[in-house]
Design a protein around this motif. Structure first.
Motif, PDB file in Angstrom:
ATOM      1  N   SER A 182      10.535  41.755   6.545  1.00 31.00           N
ATOM      2  CA  SER A 182      11.408  41.028   7.471  1.00 31.00           C
ATOM      3  C   SER A 182      11.571  39.546   7.152  1.00 31.00           C
ATOM      4  CB  SER A 182      10.882  41.164   8.901  1.00 31.00           C
ATOM      5  OG  SER A 182       9.651  40.462   9.043  1.00 31.00           O
ATOM      6  N   TYR A 183      10.896  39.067   6.112  1.00 37.01           N
ATOM      7  CA  TYR A 183      10.910  37.634   5.766  1.00 37.01           C
ATOM      8  C   TYR A 183      10.391  36.758   6.899  1.00 37.01           C
ATOM      9  CZ  TYR A 183      13.503  38.418   1.442  1.00 37.01           C
ATOM     10  OH  TYR A 183      13.884  38.825   0.195  1.00 37.01           O
ATOM     11  N   GLY A 230       8.234  29.322   3.592  1.00 37.50           N
ATOM     12  CA  GLY A 230       8.628  29.355   4.992  1.00 37.50           C
ATOM     13  C   GLY A 230       7.507  28.859   5.900  1.00 37.50           C
ATOM     14  N   GLY A 231       7.835  28.681   7.160  1.00 39.95           N
ATOM     15  CA  GLY A 231       6.854  28.200   8.127  1.00 39.95           C
ATOM     16  C   GLY A 231       5.715  29.181   8.344  1.00 39.95           C
ATOM     17  N   GLY A 232       6.029  30.469   8.388  1.00 35.33           N
ATOM     18  CA  GLY A 232       4.983  31.481   8.536  1.00 35.33           C
ATOM     19  C   GLY A 232       4.057  31.499   7.336  1.00 35.33           C
ATOM     20  N   ASP A 233       4.611  31.290   6.144  1.00 40.45           N
ATOM     21  CA  ASP A 233       3.797  31.220   4.928  1.00 40.45           C
ATOM     22  C   ASP A 233       2.822  30.045   5.014  1.00 40.45           C
ATOM     23  OD1 ASP A 233       5.311  33.343   3.866  1.00 40.45           O
ATOM     24  OD2 ASP A 233       6.749  31.951   2.975  1.00 40.45           O
ATOM     25  N   ALA A 234       3.311  28.903   5.499  1.00 42.32           N
ATOM     26  CA  ALA A 234       2.466  27.708   5.611  1.00 42.32           C
ATOM     27  C   ALA A 234       1.319  27.948   6.587  1.00 42.32           C
ATOM     28  CB  ALA A 234       3.306  26.515   6.060  1.00 42.32           C
ATOM     29  N   LYS A 235       1.605  28.605   7.700  1.00 45.75           N
ATOM     30  CA  LYS A 235       0.555  28.887   8.689  1.00 45.75           C
ATOM     31  C   LYS A 235      -0.444  29.909   8.146  1.00 45.75           C
ATOM     32  CE  LYS A 235       3.955  29.258  11.667  1.00 45.75           C
ATOM     33  NZ  LYS A 235       4.767  29.572  12.830  1.00 45.75           N
ATOM     34  N   LEU A 236       0.047  30.922   7.445  1.00 42.76           N
ATOM     35  CA  LEU A 236      -0.858  31.919   6.865  1.00 42.76           C
ATOM     36  C   LEU A 236      -1.742  31.281   5.793  1.00 42.76           C
ATOM     37  CD1 LEU A 236      -1.705  34.903   6.906  1.00 42.76           C
ATOM     38  CD2 LEU A 236       0.030  35.324   5.149  1.00 42.76           C
ATOM     39  N   LEU A 237      -1.174  30.399   4.999  1.00 45.92           N
ATOM     40  CA  LEU A 237      -1.952  29.674   3.990  1.00 45.92           C
ATOM     41  C   LEU A 237      -3.065  28.872   4.655  1.00 45.92           C
ATOM     42  CD1 LEU A 237      -1.910  28.894   0.867  1.00 45.92           C
ATOM     43  CD2 LEU A 237      -0.743  26.832   1.628  1.00 45.92           C
ATOM     44  N   ILE A 293      11.985  34.564  -1.475  1.00 43.81           N
ATOM     45  CA  ILE A 293      10.785  35.222  -1.975  1.00 43.81           C
ATOM     46  C   ILE A 293       9.820  35.341  -0.790  1.00 43.81           C
ATOM     47  CG2 ILE A 293       8.858  35.113  -3.612  1.00 43.81           C
ATOM     48  CD1 ILE A 293      11.543  35.246  -5.027  1.00 43.81           C
ATOM     49  N   PRO A 294       9.376  36.532  -0.432  1.00 42.97           N
ATOM     50  CA  PRO A 294       8.415  36.680   0.671  1.00 42.97           C
ATOM     51  C   PRO A 294       7.013  36.290   0.207  1.00 42.97           C
ATOM     52  CG  PRO A 294       8.942  38.834  -0.231  1.00 42.97           C
ATOM     53  CD  PRO A 294       9.808  37.831  -0.958  1.00 42.97           C
ATOM     54  N   TYR A 295       6.743  34.979   0.208  1.00 43.07           N
ATOM     55  CA  TYR A 295       5.513  34.471  -0.392  1.00 43.07           C
ATOM     56  C   TYR A 295       4.266  34.867   0.384  1.00 43.07           C
ATOM     57  CZ  TYR A 295       3.391  31.647  -3.966  1.00 43.07           C
ATOM     58  OH  TYR A 295       2.685  31.256  -5.070  1.00 43.07           O
ATOM     59  N   GLY A 296       4.443  35.362   1.611  1.00 40.32           N
ATOM     60  CA  GLY A 296       3.294  35.862   2.360  1.00 40.32           C
ATOM     61  C   GLY A 296       2.597  36.993   1.635  1.00 40.32           C
ATOM     62  N   VAL A 297       3.339  37.730   0.826  1.00 40.06           N
ATOM     63  CA  VAL A 297       2.749  38.811   0.030  1.00 40.06           C
ATOM     64  C   VAL A 297       1.759  38.227  -0.977  1.00 40.06           C
ATOM     65  CG1 VAL A 297       3.261  40.655  -1.629  1.00 40.06           C
ATOM     66  CG2 VAL A 297       4.784  40.264   0.325  1.00 40.06           C
ATOM     67  N   ALA A 298       2.161  37.172  -1.665  1.00 40.90           N
ATOM     68  CA  ALA A 298       1.277  36.531  -2.648  1.00 40.90           C
ATOM     69  C   ALA A 298       0.065  35.909  -1.961  1.00 40.90           C
ATOM     70  CB  ALA A 298       2.047  35.470  -3.428  1.00 40.90           C
ATOM     71  N   ILE A 299       0.271  35.315  -0.801  1.00 43.45           N
ATOM     72  CA  ILE A 299      -0.849  34.729  -0.048  1.00 43.45           C
ATOM     73  C   ILE A 299      -1.833  35.829   0.340  1.00 43.45           C
ATOM     74  CG2 ILE A 299      -1.476  33.530   2.078  1.00 43.45           C
ATOM     75  CD1 ILE A 299       1.277  32.064   1.833  1.00 43.45           C
ATOM     76  N   ALA A 300      -1.313  36.971   0.771  1.00 40.73           N
ATOM     77  CA  ALA A 300      -2.184  38.090   1.145  1.00 40.73           C
ATOM     78  C   ALA A 300      -2.978  38.597  -0.056  1.00 40.73           C
ATOM     79  CB  ALA A 300      -1.350  39.218   1.755  1.00 40.73           C
ATOM     80  N   VAL A 301      -2.333  38.706  -1.212  1.00 42.74           N
ATOM     81  CA  VAL A 301      -3.038  39.153  -2.422  1.00 42.74           C
ATOM     82  C   VAL A 301      -4.154  38.171  -2.772  1.00 42.74           C
ATOM     83  CG1 VAL A 301      -2.789  39.514  -4.920  1.00 42.74           C
ATOM     84  CG2 VAL A 301      -1.108  40.488  -3.337  1.00 42.74           C
ATOM     85  N   GLY A 302      -3.845  36.886  -2.743  1.00 42.70           N
ATOM     86  CA  GLY A 302      -4.856  35.874  -3.044  1.00 42.70           C
ATOM     87  C   GLY A 302      -6.010  35.903  -2.054  1.00 42.70           C
TER      88      GLY A 302
END
Length: 170
Positions: free
Chosen positions: A26-27, A79-86, A145-154
């Protein structure tokens, strides 16, 4: 006692996986995921037996990751969600596990980007066109790019090196 420790530790990988999957399909990474990770961090720290210095480093690492994520969001890189997940990943992993986390996240992000560029190249157009809406969105030329996927892998790859996992003895 150890069962409760492991149960609390499992919250992190479970929610990180959900965040990565939500971003892929869903990005967006819902705020409740980051909030739940922050809320679960408190009892996890209390029951882990981590040294106060390790807890302080986790808090400092999370704050630095939040600042870095905000900068990357302001630059339009994530994205903002990526920043918070990071940031919450930095909080849970602490120092020095955040360094391999960032390295693996960067490598996973590069692989994800190459994969999406391949998907968007036209070779897979028939497959993309026949796929569900989220696959068509991923395959759209010029898409994000749904970067949350990369954050989850890391996060998953480096979680055993994190401060809380080490304090419990995983």
């Amino acid at each position: 006692m150890q069962i409760l420790q492991f149960t609390l530790l499992l919250v992190f990988p479970a929610l990180v996986v959900i965040g990565g999957l939500k971003d892929l399909t869903s990005y967006t990474i819902p705020n409740w995921i980051s909030l739940a990770l922050i809320a679960a961090f408190v009892p996890a720290v209390l029951i882990s037996g981590a040294a106060p210095s390790a807890i302080g480093l986790c808090l400092a690492t999370g704050a630095c990751a939040l600042a870095a994520g905000m900068g990357m969001f302001a630059a339009g890189w994530i994205g903002g969600g990526d920043a918070k997940l990071l940031a919450v990943c930095g909080l849970w992993l602490g120092w020095p596990a955040v360094l391999p986390f960032l390295l693996v996240t960067g490598l996973a992000g590069g692989a994800l980007t190459l994969g999406l560029l391949s998907l968007r190249s036209g070779w897979f157009a028939p497959i993309v066109a026949g796929g569900p809406a989220w696959v068509r969105r991923l395959g759209a030329e010029g898409g994000d790019i749904p970067y949350g996927v990369a954050i989850a892998v890391g996060a998953l790859a480096t979680f055993p090196q994190g401060a809380l996992a080490l304090a419990i003895g995983v």
